[in-house]
Every structure is written in C-alpha cells, then in structure tokens.
Design an enzyme around this catalytic site. Structure first.
Site, short mmCIF file in Angstrom:
data_model
loop_
_atom_site.label_atom_id
_atom_site.label_comp_id
_atom_site.label_asym_id
_atom_site.label_seq_id
_atom_site.Cartn_x
_atom_site.Cartn_y
_atom_site.Cartn_z
N SER A 57 -15.27 -23.39 -8.55
CA SER A 57 -15.95 -23.10 -9.81
C SER A 57 -16.59 -24.33 -10.46
O SER A 57 -17.39 -24.18 -11.38
CB SER A 57 -14.98 -22.44 -10.80
OG SER A 57 -14.40 -21.30 -10.22
N HIS A 61 -11.23 -28.65 -16.26
CA HIS A 61 -10.42 -27.72 -17.05
C HIS A 61 -9.90 -28.32 -18.35
O HIS A 61 -9.87 -29.54 -18.52
CB HIS A 61 -9.25 -27.21 -16.21
CG HIS A 61 -9.66 -26.17 -15.22
ND1 HIS A 61 -9.93 -24.87 -15.58
CD2 HIS A 61 -9.89 -26.24 -13.88
CE1 HIS A 61 -10.28 -24.19 -14.51
NE2 HIS A 61 -10.28 -24.99 -13.45
#
Lengths: 487, 418
Positions: A57, A61
């Site tokens: 992805s 994060h």
C-alpha cells in the site's frame, strides 16, 4: 546487472552479508554503510525491491493499529519519525498527507475509541478523534453514512519501490556491494565465516549474515541451519485508478480494521494516482502474484463504502502483492539466532514493515554490535544521493533552463506520466535495465497507457545505453523476455 | 525560450492534423503542425496494409502511402512542422493561445496562435482497462504496440499468439503475425459479432484458417516470466462459463480492445469532454467549449477510416479559418442521440450551413432505418442496409434537407435508428 553471465566461483569477501534487497535489507545495508565495515547486499531478483516491497500500500503508518506490546509497533513509531530526514537525504517522493480511519456506524465508532487509546499508549503524535463534521471537513468525498473516525496527521504515502531504490543507491554510494541475481542456495560455516553460495556458482564469504529474505526468510533460515519457522504468504490484490479519477481523497482512508488485516483502503498515491485494496487471502505458493476476477468487485464495493465516487472505468492496472506473515502472532521476528552463529533473523516483516524499515536498520545494527560485530563510524559517510531532476516538476520557464543544460530532458518518452529521455537514461545508468526496473525508478509505463506508447522507445534506449541485444531485454529479469525475434 | 507566432496551431501530425493544416494554408492563413514523433503520419506509418485512400484519393493505398500524399500537400502548402516536439500545455493569452512545447532540438518553444486545432488521435485500451485477471508476465501487448514493433522497429513480439478483440487492428495483426512466422491460435471477441470490417475478417482470419471465438473472453492469463497459456471462456448471459472454458498454450497475448481519444492536454486546457465519446464536446463548427480551440479526427471520436478523419479535419480547418474571420454561426441546434444511437458528432448543427454528421449505433441490424426528428416531427429518413456499433454511419445534410425545417433556437434534432 547488464549481463547475466556472472563468473562461477567469483568470490566476494565481506564482514556482513545481507540476504534480500527489499526495504528491510536495503535500510539495514544503508545503516551499516555509515560504518567502517564491508557489506554485501544479496538479491535473487534482477533488481532490488522486486519482492514484497514492490507491491504494497505504500503507507507510512500512524502508529495506532497495533498494541504497544509488539516489536512492530515500537519500530513503526520510530520509523515514521525518521522519514522526513530520509526524504531530505534520499530525494524520494513522500507526502505526510495524514490518515483517516472511517467509522460507518456506532459499533465501528467504539473501535475507533480503542484505536485512539492504543495510539496514545504507543506514543503516536497528533492523533485525533473526529466527529462526523470534522471527518467531512477533512474529507468531503466521504460516504454520507460516516459517523466519525480517527485522524492521524503523521501518516503518509511513499512509492515503496522508489524508496528502496534510493536507499540502495545511498548504500552503494557508501561502499555496499550489491549482488543481483544472487539466489542463495547453500551455506556452510567454517573458521568464523559463513560461506554463502549462489545458484549460479558465485560465493560470498561473510562473518555475519542478516536474513532479510522476505517471503523466503524461512527457507534461508533453513539453509543456514538456524531456527525453524514458517512464512505464510498472504495475498493482497490492488487496483490502480487513473489520476483523472474524481475519487481521489486528500488523505489515506482506512476502514475500521478486521481481525486479519487493516482492511481495504483508498490511497491517494504520492504521485497523484489512486490505489484501492488490498484484499487479504492466505495462500500457499510464494510466487503466486495472480489477480482474480471475483476480487475486483469486492475491492470496489469496499472502497465505495468510504468513497462512493470510486468507478470501475478509472481502473488502469491490477496487481497483487504478498505479505510475509509469521503466524500466529504476526509480529516481526528480529533477533540474533540462537541456532546459527553470527546470524541475525529479520523475518515476518509485513505491515507496518515499510514504515518500520528505517528503524529496523538501526535495530539490526545494534543487534550486530551485541553479537560482537565491531562498528566504528565512517568519517566520509555521505547520507545524500544526487538529486535527479524530474521534468514533470518544472514549469515551462524552469524547464527552458534545464533543457539548455541537458537537451534530453526535452524528449518526452512517457507522455502519460511525463518522463523524459534524460530520466530514463539516468535509470539505466543507475543499473535499472529491465522494463519494470525503469518503470519503478522513473514511472515511465506506469500511467494510463501502461507502456503502449513508450515501451518500445524504452527498449531502444536500454539497447543504446547498455549495448544489450534485443533478446536480452526483459520485463523483470529471468526468462521474462519481451521480444522473440528480429525481422 | 524560442517563440513563434501563427494564425493556427495544429497539435498532432497524423491524417487529421495534416488535413486540417493543409486546409488552413489553402485559405491563406499561417499554420504550424506540432508532432511528437520524428516524422509526420502518426499511426498511419505502422499501418502497412492497404485500404486507405479510397474516399480521399479514389485509389487504394497503404497507410504510409496515404500519409505521404498528405505530407506532400503539407510541404507544398508551406506549412511549418515541428517534429519530435511535444505540446505540454495550452494557455490563454491576450493575443489568443500560447502552446508550450518541449523538444530535444529546440528546447522549450512557445507558439502563439489565434486558434488551435486538436488532432492528437487516440490510445489503445489495455489489460488494466478490461481487467483481465491472472499473472503479469512479459508477452502481453496492445495490438498497436505489436504492430509498431513488427512494421517499424523490425522486432517480433512472440511466436504463439492469441488475440483479444476482433477490431481491425487485431485482425490485421493476426495476419501480420502469421506472415512473420508466428502461429496465431485464435481471435477472442466478447461480442456475438465481429468488431472489425467484414473484409478484414475474410482476408485476415478466414484466409489463414484462424479461429474466431465470438461471445468469448480471455478470463485468465498464466505464466511466471513470459505468458504460458490463457483461459478462454464462452459467455453465458454475460458471465464466463467456467465449465466450458478451455486453455490455449501461447507465449503472447495481443489486445485489440478499443481506442480512447487522448484528451489529457485538452482537459488541462479546460475543454469539456463527453463521457460517451471521451472526445471534446463540439458545436456545429467543431469548436470545443473553449473559444478558439477546435477538435477533429480520432481525438474527437474514434473513426473507422483515416479517410473519414481527414475529411472531418479538412472541414475543421475551414471552420477555424471562418472563426478567425469572424464568420460565426448565428443559430445552432442541439443534436440528441435518440433510440439505438450511442452518439452523434458533432453535437450541434447550423441550419443555415448543414454539414456532415457521424454517428454510432448501439444495435446490430439489417435493413435499419435512420430517423431524424425536429420537435418530434420526422424531417428526414434514410435506409441503412446494415448497422452495427463498430461501424460508423455518416449522414450528409444538404441545404435542401433543411430548408423546410421549422427550427426555433431551442429546437432539438433527435437522431435515432430503428
């Protein structure tokens, strides 16, 4: 890696060999390149980042998805903070656009509460519980059913392969030897040294070995007689949407996570396209990167639950990636081996591995010291890579000056992503001589025509720059030849 | 930065761009063509088969011969040509338009023009667009890329070939790949009827005994490094039937699955795009929503023949000249795509100066009837011996056709096929 003809018996002697040039191996190599030590980075594929790090992805994060007891959480928090400096040093596209977790009902909102508390415990910076109004202020494209959510302003997006390329370039600049198409098949330990054999007969001798082999970390561990464990490939399918899509959000959108994964996201990539996915499916074959017809509907449905304007007609490519999961816990396994001498395990690096990777580099450096490896800082370490101009970042007036210096910037090869001959030549000269290598380095062939207009031009440039014959041109190494004959 | 000034700038030097430029020069205005490749001709240069020029030159030519006819006219007309030059953006200025162009030879060039004609052509739809599942090995090409590789670059992209889509490029590549020694194992078409011209079905498939699988799809691509096989599935009620699926071992998959007008430059210039054609919305003079920017050829809507694109472009050149001379239509009626019609181009008509319309149907039918209604009254009818979505229908309207029309300014001309 212009030629596949590596001399069998070619012997490289180093202090530390790192197996796997994905994001973990690359960051470890760069970290070690700051010290007076000889390092070899071994990669079985034709180019770096061609495994797990190629297809994920691309998220930096926000530090709230996992609890504080996990090693991966600590490394995620630390890694996230390292990205700004890395960007200044390594010149890769990175945007701290922020992350939203979208709750669609009150039940989900309770879980947001849990994520928020968890994030606070972890030490995630700036996270915020959001009302429905606040969510729509942050993201007007949201589905009207949204009842609230979580905002993590510290989250962001990168192009994972491009990041790895930059990290490896920096490592190599500081003395790391990169050996591509080096598939480790055998190893023995004698006289304080590991003797590592490649499938093609090349040999690397190293005092220390770091196992950062991604999906194959279990196999490599076995080759070295170290711990037994099993890496389970967990497939994630993605669809890439044209930059023209009306469904591009301002921030990365997460649903409320499920037990097995963080769910399917809508990701505004750092280069302006939109990525939707991934699915999460445990499979057996570690080389199965196929996509499946039934998954598209699922991904579109899930994405539309958050952004209703996601449209099937915007799809320009589908791909899948594999997460190297170490079950059942799913935590990273980074430690000094108790079974094999001078052997460091870096396994199970699934999400948030990309975020954590810079911190993994530091952590492994410390483990090596603990294992007795002497590391003294290098006086002439240079953390910066040379910045390469990208014609797409220039206005016509600025471009005028750039073209005066190097006319090849005026020859636009990839019309969809606006990539010039000069940029493709730079990629080739940096050693990226497969079509995919050039794609991941420059973005040429990554746009809406998917190489329909430019790939033959790129093939000609590779031949011109390297002297390779047409039948040596591959998509991504091995037998992925593109052309089968000459008229 | 180099700077040049012209009355009209044409973007794209294929059939449409050259035809438009020649017309502008014929009427005495200055004109430049900007072409990104190193020669004029566009995609015509890789179309070495014949079938071009029957309308325009009353003789059958190959693509490059057809292009050469226009190249000669461009040269004779004294048109400036910027080769290997890409237009990066079109900006508004007080004098008209500014085109910022990049090239290796001249650096950044700014072209000032009163009017701009868009003639950039189209691109091929690809695997991502039709979302074919499976692995992502080497050996998957769009048919046009394969055609370029074989006919211009001199490389053979594969030995055992399956072709998806029975559009003309796919059919022509089936024959071409056979001629260069490859084995073509079949052409797979999702529709129950072929998409290409009948003559191409006969000359490119039947003559070589290449099977055509109608109402079939390639439902999966397999192969780790290079394509190893594809799964072909018949469609039952629009869904691939797994039980009746079969595999074809092959190393190459060519995709001929449609063309899309390439309008990113136009969109960035503010031109309104039709979601149906993916081309610009134009008025009766082929002018887009941005005054002074015109559009023609395959960037406007995908044409069946280069001859049609050239014909449309010539009219567009004349309209651009008229606009510069302040001859603007006093009245234009909106055209609506009625029953069984996907689109009509252009989307408006000038009742004082009726012109040619192109349309595509949504249906396959023999002995169909074209019906034009103005305010719900039939104003023109025409027999069409056969219609299908892949075959463009052209309708020429004359002054005689329209003289009895009782058109108000808000009247709508509805075009349908029954």
């Amino acid at each position: 890696m212009q030629s596949n003809a590596h001399a069998a018996g070619e012997r490289t002697k180093v202090d530390i060999a790192i197996i796997g040039a994905g994001v973990s191996g690359a960051c470890i190599a760069r970290q070690l390149s700051a010290y007076e030590t000889e390092v070899a980075l071994l990669e079985k594929e034709a180019d770096v980042s061609f495994g797990v790090s190629k297809a994920n992805s691309g998220i930096v994060h926000g530090g709230f998805h996992h609890g504080p007891k996990y090693l991966k959480t600590r490394l995620e928090i630390r890694g996230n903070l390292m990205y700004d400096r890395l960007q200044r040093e390594l010149d890769f596209p990175f945007s701290r656009c922020g992350i939203l977790v979208v709750a669609l009902n009150d039940e989900e909102m309770k879980y947001i509460d849990h994520l928020y508390t968890q994030g606070l415990e972890n030490g995630a910076i700036g996270i915020e519980m959001c009302s429905r109004e606040r969510m729509f202020e942050l993201e007007p494209k949201l589905e009207s059913d949204c009842v609230g959510g979580l905002h993590a302003p510290g989250g962001g997006v990168i192009e994972p392969y491009r990041f790895v390329f930059s990290v490896v370039e920096s490592a190599v600049k500081n003395g790391v030897q990169l050996l591509r198409e080096f598939e480790v098949v055998k190893a023995e330990h004698s006289g304080e040294k590991h003797i590592v054999h490649a499938a093609d007969g090349r040999v690397v001798e190293a005092r220390y070995v770091v196992n950062a082999a991604g999906l194959f970390a279990d196999k490599v561990s076995g080759i070295f007689g170290a711990e037994e464990f099993q890496i389970t490939p967990r497939k994630g399918e993605y669809y890439l949407l044209d930059r023209k899509t009306k469904a591009c959000p301002n921030r990365v959108l997460f649903p409320v996570p499920t037990k097995v994964s963080k769910g399917m996201l809508v990701i505004p990539t750092v280069e302006g396209t939109v990525l939707i996915g991934p699915t999460a499916e445990e499979i057996e074959d570690k080389t199965d990167l196929s996509t499946n017809a039934d998954k598209l509907g699922q991904i579109l449905d899930q994405a539309r639950k958050m952004v209703p304007s996601v449209s099937q007609t915007d799809v320009i490519a589908a791909f899948s990636g594999l997460r190297p999961a170490l079950l059942p816990e799913g935590d990273f396994y980074i430690d000094i081996s108790e079974e094999a001498p001078n052997f460091i395990q870096v396994a199970g690096i699934q999400s948030p591995g990309l975020t954590a990777a810079p911190a993994i580099g530091e952590y492994v450096k410390d483990l090596l010291k603990k294992a007795g490896c002497r590391l003294t800082e290098k006086a002439d370490y240079d953390p910066f890579v040379t910045k390469l101009p990208r014609i797409r970042d220039y206005s016509p007036f600025e471009a005028d000056e750039l073209l005066a210096k190097d006319a090849a910037y005026g020859n636009l090869i990839c019309r969809c992503e606006k990539i010039s001959e000069a940029e493709i030549v730079a990629a080739i000269r940096a050693g990226h001589t497969t079509l995919d290598g050039i794609k991941y380095f420059t973005r040429a062939q990554m746009g809406r025509c998917q190489g329909g207009f430019c790939s033959y031009k790129i093939i000609k440039l590779i031949m011109r720059e390297t002297g390779m014959n047409y039948d040596q041109i591959t998509k991504n190494g091995r037998d992925s030849v593109v052309l089968t004959g000459r008229l | 930065m180099h700077e040049r000034t012209y009355d009209v700038a044409v973007i794209g030097g294929g059939a449409a761009g050259m035809a438009a430029a020649v017309e502008v020069r014929r009427q005495g205005l200055s004109c430049a063509i900007v072409e990104r490749e190193n020669q004029l001709g566009g995609i015509l240069m890789q179309c070495i088969h014949n079938g071009f020029g029957v309308q325009e030159f009353k003789k059958e030519l190959s693509g490059p011969e057809f292009a050469e006819e226009f190249m000669d006219m461009v040269a004779d007309a004294g048109t400036d040509v910027f080769l290997s030059t890409t237009v990066d953006s079109i900006e508004e200025s007080e004098q008209g338009k500014e085109l910022y162009c990049y090239s290796r030879k001249n650096g950044v060039v700014k072209l000032n023009a009163q009017a701009v004609i868009l003639a950039m052509g189209c691109r091929e739809r690809n695997r991502g667009n039709i979302r074919t599942p499976g692995t992502r090995p080497a050996g998957v090409f769009t048919a046009g890329l394969a055609q370029r590789l074989v006919n211009v670059e001199g490389y053979i992209p594969g030995k055992n070939v399956v072709i998806v889509g029975s559009g003309d490029i796919g059919l022509i590549m089936a024959r071409r790949m056979t001629w260069v020694g490859a084995k073509v194992h079949g052409v797979v078409e999702i529709q129950p009827y072929p998409a290409g011209l009948t003559r191409n079905i006969v000359q490119c498939l039947n003559d070589f005994e290449i099977p055509l699988y109608l109402s079939h799809v390639v439902s999966r691509i397999e192969g780790k490094n290079r394509v190893e096989k594809v799964t072909v599935s018949p469609l039952v009620n629009g869904i691939p039937d797994e039980d009746k699926s079969f595999e074809i071992p092959c190393d190459t998959l060519l995709l001929s699955v449609g063309l899309v007008p390439e309008n990113e430059l136009s969109e960035n210039a503010g031109v309104e795009i039709s979601p149906i054609t993916s081309g610009a919305v134009v008025d009766s003079t082929m002018m887009t929503s941005v005054p002074g920017i015109f559009s023609c050829g395959n960037v406007l809507h995908v044409h069946d023949l280069a001859d049609y694109a050239a014909e449309e472009a010539r009219r567009t050149g004349a309209y651009a000249v008229a606009w510069l001379q302040n001859k603007k239509p006093t009245r234009q009626l909106r055209i609506k795509a009625g029953a069984n019609v996907r689109y009509v181009s252009p989307g408006m008509i000038n009742p004082e100066l009726p012109d040619k319309l192109y349309l595509r149907t949504l249906i396959v039918k023999n002995n169909a009837q074209l019906v034009m209604k103005l305010n719900n009254n039939i104003v023109k009818e025409r027999k069409l011996s056969h219609v299908q979505p892949s075959e463009m229908v052209s309708v020429k309207l004359t002054k005689k056709d329209v003289e009895h029309w009782k058109a108000e300014s808000d009247s709508i001309l509805e075009v349908s096929v029954q």
